[in-house]
Design an enzyme around this catalytic site. Structure first.
Site, PDB file in Angstrom:
ATOM      1  CE  LYS A   1      -4.802   7.333  10.848  1.00 31.75           C
ATOM      2  NZ  LYS A   1      -3.346   7.135  10.770  1.00 31.75           N
TER       3      LYS A   1
ATOM      4  CE  LYS B   1       4.277   2.531   3.078  1.00 32.11           C
ATOM      5  NZ  LYS B   1       3.090   2.048   3.777  1.00 32.11           N
TER       6      LYS B   1
ATOM      7  CE  LYS C   1      -2.742  10.254   5.981  1.00 30.01           C
ATOM      8  NZ  LYS C   1      -1.453   9.952   6.543  1.00 30.01           N
ATOM      9  NE  ARG C   2      -5.219   2.896  11.120  1.00 27.25           N
ATOM     10  CZ  ARG C   2      -5.019   2.920  12.431  1.00 27.25           C
ATOM     11  NH1 ARG C   2      -5.737   2.172  13.221  1.00 27.25           N
ATOM     12  NH2 ARG C   2      -4.098   3.695  12.956  1.00 27.25           N
TER      13      ARG C   2
ATOM     14  CB  THR D   1       4.547   4.449   6.919  1.00 26.06           C
ATOM     15  OG1 THR D   1       3.254   3.883   7.114  1.00 26.06           O
ATOM     16  CG2 THR D   1       5.428   4.119   8.102  1.00 26.06           C
TER      17      THR D   1
HETATM   18  O1  DL6 Z   1       4.157   2.819  13.476  1.00 30.36           O
HETATM   19  C1  DL6 Z   1       3.338   2.471  12.431  1.00 30.36           C
HETATM   20  C2  DL6 Z   1       2.065   3.258  12.481  1.00 30.36           C
HETATM   21  C3  DL6 Z   1       2.300   4.751  12.528  1.00 30.36           C
HETATM   22  O2  DL6 Z   1       2.952   5.164  11.355  1.00 30.36           O
HETATM   23  C4  DL6 Z   1       0.981   5.490  12.670  1.00 30.36           C
HETATM   24  O3  DL6 Z   1       1.232   6.852  12.858  1.00 30.36           O
HETATM   25  C5  DL6 Z   1       0.219   4.933  13.858  1.00 30.36           C
HETATM   26  O4  DL6 Z   1      -1.080   5.504  13.912  1.00 30.36           O
HETATM   27  C6  DL6 Z   1       0.097   3.430  13.766  1.00 30.36           C
HETATM   28  N1  DL6 Z   1      -0.455   2.945  15.001  1.00 30.36           N
HETATM   29  C7  DL6 Z   1      -1.315   1.965  15.075  1.00 30.36           C
HETATM   30  C8  DL6 Z   1      -1.669   1.538  16.454  1.00 30.36           C
HETATM   31  N2  DL6 Z   1      -2.987   1.619  16.693  1.00 30.36           N
HETATM   32  N3  DL6 Z   1      -3.636   2.630  16.723  1.00 30.36           N
HETATM   33  N4  DL6 Z   1      -4.128   3.592  16.707  1.00 30.36           N
HETATM   34  O5  DL6 Z   1      -1.771   1.413  14.097  1.00 30.36           O
HETATM   35  O6  DL6 Z   1       1.376   2.837  13.644  1.00 30.36           O
END
Ligand code: DL6
Length: 804
Positions: free
Chosen positions: A541, A647, A535-536, A643
């Site tokens: 996180k 997955k 994840k980022r 997400t």
């Molecule tokens: O809704 C898609 C995705 C989520 O699954 C993540 O939990 C959420 O961090 C991400 N949100 C973003 C918006 N920007 N920021 N921070 O990317 O959306």
């Protein structure tokens, strides 16, 4: 799309000859790839044409999904799969003596997004087409996608992603110069009375040509192709002479040059705002133009058009539609507003304050003065309508313009009929906390739409071995209807199936081990637990929590090399926003810890730490099928949904999770016995915020284990992290550990012990894995988009489902 292998081979050879004047044996992979794409594209083009013509014939209401990010990855295999050609082409290539995988690898990832938000948009596009909904995407065709990540001496280095530079360019797009529109930015605007309306007169404005590039979004076996329209900024022909130098031209072309790689810093904000207005204006103009071609009355536009604002970046859709309805179509304010609110809907994707966009008024004025005027009028009317009817402070808190800034989430909520969060907890938090004031004003506008994932890409394509085992167990219908995966629950006692799951996982781990070896030179043992956090990179996180545990294991093993632990390979994939210093320090610390552990002969195969470079969709497709453990360990309340959690469970990984985002719903679906939950709850986190009773330094000072682990960051145990180690150490101790890493540390260790214990009982582990795969159907994006379609956009499915 019915096709035989022989016919395909013939067509393929013919096309190669026409395009390149070559025989198969003389062509490069790139030429073969380009030829294959061209054949695929021309085969779905007729369906594409029929799809949009049918929308017109049936006078269908259409929805447009506006997103500043789309992260589709590669499209060749998914197009082949959805057209029903996949196996046929693989077989045909074999017959031609060609390596299909090598040819498919030519395709660059279309990485026009940072992470979850962009990938969700891409999964939605796949599902919307596959479910036959008349919904099209609208975004930006960035010349450079998300930066290419490299590690140099353990540090993240960002290189440009020149995805359009490959020989074939973007094989899937069609440039539609004839559909270009002109976007006006900058300058000044005066309103002049003309008949019974105010006419805006622009001075010194810049005109930008917005050229659409359309990409077909092919539905699964259903003869349905939607459009993802991506806009590129160009200099209008008639204005060429105004941009004599390269520098001048760049001002315009740069608008769609780079994907803004950061959602939290100041740099590039002006450009970002230009990008936002650019794609919003281009998209709305083209929608209105299209609508007007077939319908008369713009005061009824909401009956035929829905527009979705994906996060706040496209929030100016509200003002831009108002601008067109007022200035160009001369509707009254009241009528224009009524239609606009009916047309618009908005999804919030984060509660992180820094990602809830605001813009300085002067900047907004500089980019598009007329839009600022309209926003100011919306704000004024909002305040006036509520004055005297509700608490004045609430009005101040919710108005769009305050404190010298334009609040984009406020604009999106006030200007639309629906606001949704992306998991139940997230929506609850929006209602009770982050957007509570708006919830008080408009409770009926709020709703939840838990995220979902495209099972076609994340199971059928990414994990063909598992897909085949599922076929053998429950038949193939799940490929068309993910809900059928639940039938797997009837097979929990089937030990042959459970053995097959072991074999599939092992093969996928062997495949990933090769990638790891190639990329890092490190040999990993496929029999070890593959523990994945992808994840980022962000403090909330908590990749750091994972790292601290790794350090603890390392210290334990150094103290007692015979310690009986289940061997683990820790796998990270993450990009840090280039200006996010702290996140980059975490990367450096993980990389140095990895180097230390991976080169320590005494540790051998018991522990390996792998940080794969350049995490993106294609790498995810390799990692996810090989994962045993899915790390979803954000501070409760901070992750909107997640997400990768969905997955990974779909591919049989077991989840170690806090009660955050969609993890809660995953737990509800699989049951508490089939997931490893630990850590603070959202209520406990909020309690700490209220009573300020958390003192992380106490944990360091009073807990010998935490003391010992944290010291490694600053005492030279982990080499080469003098600055970064201190930075992280300080953040966790003296700066009071914003994300409760130390508070959750011991609970995390305990739950991981349980993971080890469970893994030792392979029968139980595989049963749990099966239960996860079966229940992942609840998180299919096919189901999610159905809810958006019926509950928010009011559009209907227009395609019949085909076979499997
Ligand atoms: O809704 C898609 C995705 C989520 O699954 C993540 O939990 C959420 O961090 C991400 N949100 C973003 C918006 N920007 N920021 N921070 O990317 O959306």
């Amino acid at each position: 799309m019915e096709l035989t292998k022989t016919a395909f081979i013939e067509n393929f050879k013919k096309r190669l000859g026409q395009k390149y004047a070559l025989d198969v044996s003389d062509a490069t992979d790139s030429e073969l790839y380009d030829t294959l794409c061209s054949l695929v594209k021309s085969s779905y083009s007729a369906i594409w044409r029929h799809t949009w013509k049918d929308y017109l014939k049936e006078n269908e209401k259409q929805a447009y999904y506006f997103s500043i990010e789309f992260l589709p990855g590669k499209l060749l295999k998914s197009n082949l799969l959805n057209m029903g050609w996949y196996q046929l082409v693989v077989d045909a290539f074999q017959e031609l003596g060609l390596d299909f995988e090598k040819v498919a690898a030519v395709e660059p990832d279309m990485a026009l997004g940072n992470g979850g938000l962009g990938r969700l948009a891409a999964d939605f596009m796949d599902s919307l087409a596959s479910e036959g909904y008349p919904v099209n995407g609208n975004g930006i065709r960035y010349k450079y996608g998300l930066f290419k990540q490299r590690f140099v001496n353990g540090y993240q280095v960002e290189l440009p992603d020149e995805w359009l530079k490959t020989a074939a360019g973007n094989a899937w797009e069609i440039r539609r110069a004839s559909k270009a529109v002109t976007v006006t930015m900058g300058g000044h605007v005066n309103l002049v009375q003309e008949n019974d309306y105010l006419k805006p007169v622009y001075e010194d404005a810049i005109l930008i040509q917005a050229v659409p590039y359309d990409v077909g979004m092919v539905g699964y076996h259903n003869q349905h192709v939607n459009t993802l329209r991506l806009w590129s900024a160009e200099i209008p022909d008639e204005a060429e002479s105004q941009y004599p130098t390269i520098e001048d031209r760049r001002q315009i072309e740069d608008i769609t040059a780079v994907l803004y790689p950061d959602d939290s810093n100041e740099s590039g904000r002006r450009l970002r705002l230009k990008q936002e207005y650019f794609f919003v204006s281009a998209g709305i103009q083209s929608i209105v133009r299209h609508y007007k071609k077939y319908h008369e009355a713009l005061d009824q536009i909401s009956q035929r058009v829905a527009i979705h604002i994906n996060d706040t970046h496209p929030a100016m859709c509200v003002a831009e539609l108002m601008r067109i309805l007022l200035d160009e179509e001369h509707l009254s304010w009241e009528k224009a507003w009524e239609q606009t609110v009916k047309v618009m809907s908005y999804t919030n994707h984060t509660i992180m304050a820094e990602a809830l966009e605001t813009w300085d008024i002067p900047l907004m004025n500089e980019i598009q003065p007329r839009i600022l005027q309209i926003i100011a009028e919306i704000d004024h009317r909002f305040v006036t309508a509520l004055a005297g009817k509700t608490d004045g402070q609430l009005i101040e808190r919710t108005r769009i313009i305050s404190g010298g800034k334009v609040h984009m989430a406020h604009l999106a909520i006030i200007g639309s009929h629906s606001t949704n969060g992306v998991a139940q907890l997230h929506t609850d938090l929006l209602e009770s906390d982050v957007l509570h004031d708006f919830y008080t004003l408009y409770p009926e506008r709020f709703n939840n739409k838990t995220n979902g994932i495209a099972t076609r890409r994340w199971l059928q394509l990414a994990n063909p071995r598992l897909a085949e085992v599922i076929d053998q167990t429950i038949g193939r219908n799940w490929r068309q209807d993910a809900n059928q995966l639940q039938q797997l629950l009837d097979h929990q006692a089937d030990s042959q199936l459970l053995d097959q799951l072991v074999q599939v996982k092992l093969a996928n781990k062997q495949r990933l081990a090769k990638v790891i070896k190639q990329q890092t030179g490190v040999t990993v043992n496929p029999q070890a637990i593959f523990d994945v956090q992808i994840k980022r990179l962000h403090a909330y996180k908590r990749q750091l929590l994972n790292l601290l545990r790794i350090i603890k294991l390392y210290l334990d093993l150094k103290e007692n090399p015979d310690l009986a632990i289940v061997p683990r390979v820790f796998i990270f994939g993450a990009k840090a926003a280039p200006s996010y210093h702290y996140a980059k320090s975490i990367i450096k610390c993980i990389n140095e810890t990895a180097a230390l552990i991976n080169h320590d002969q005494t540790i051998q195969d018991k522990l390996k730490v792998i940080f794969l470079e350049n995490y993106g969709v294609s790498l995810a497709e390799q990692i996810i099928p090989a994962a045993d453990v899915s790390e979803q360990i954000s501070t409760a309340s901070k992750e909107a949904s997640g997400t990768s959690n969905m997955k990974l469970m779909l591919n049989g990984a077991l989840t170690v999770a806090t009660l955050d985002g969609a993890n809660i719903e995953i737990k509800e679906q699989v049951g508490a016995d089939n997931i490893f939950i630990f850590g603070l709850t959202k209520q406990e986190v909020y309690q700490y915020y209220q009573d300020h009773s958390y003192h992380s330094l106490d944990y360091y000072q009073q807990n010998p284990l935490i003391h010992r682990v944290l010291n490694t960051l600053v005492d030279g145990t982990i080499p080469n992290i003098s600055a970064e180690g201190h930075e992280i150490f300080d953040s966790l101790t003296y700066l009071n550990d914003d994300y409760f890493v130390l508070r959750d540390f011991e609970a995390y260790l305990r739950i991981q012990d349980q993971v080890d214990e469970t893994y030792r009982d392979q029968h139980k582990w595989q049963q749990m894995s099966l239960i996860n795969i079966a229940n992942a159907c609840h998180f299919s994006s096919d189901g999610t988009v159905k809810k958006y379609a019926s509950e928010i956009w009011n559009v209907r499915s227009v395609a019949q489902k085909g076979g499997v």
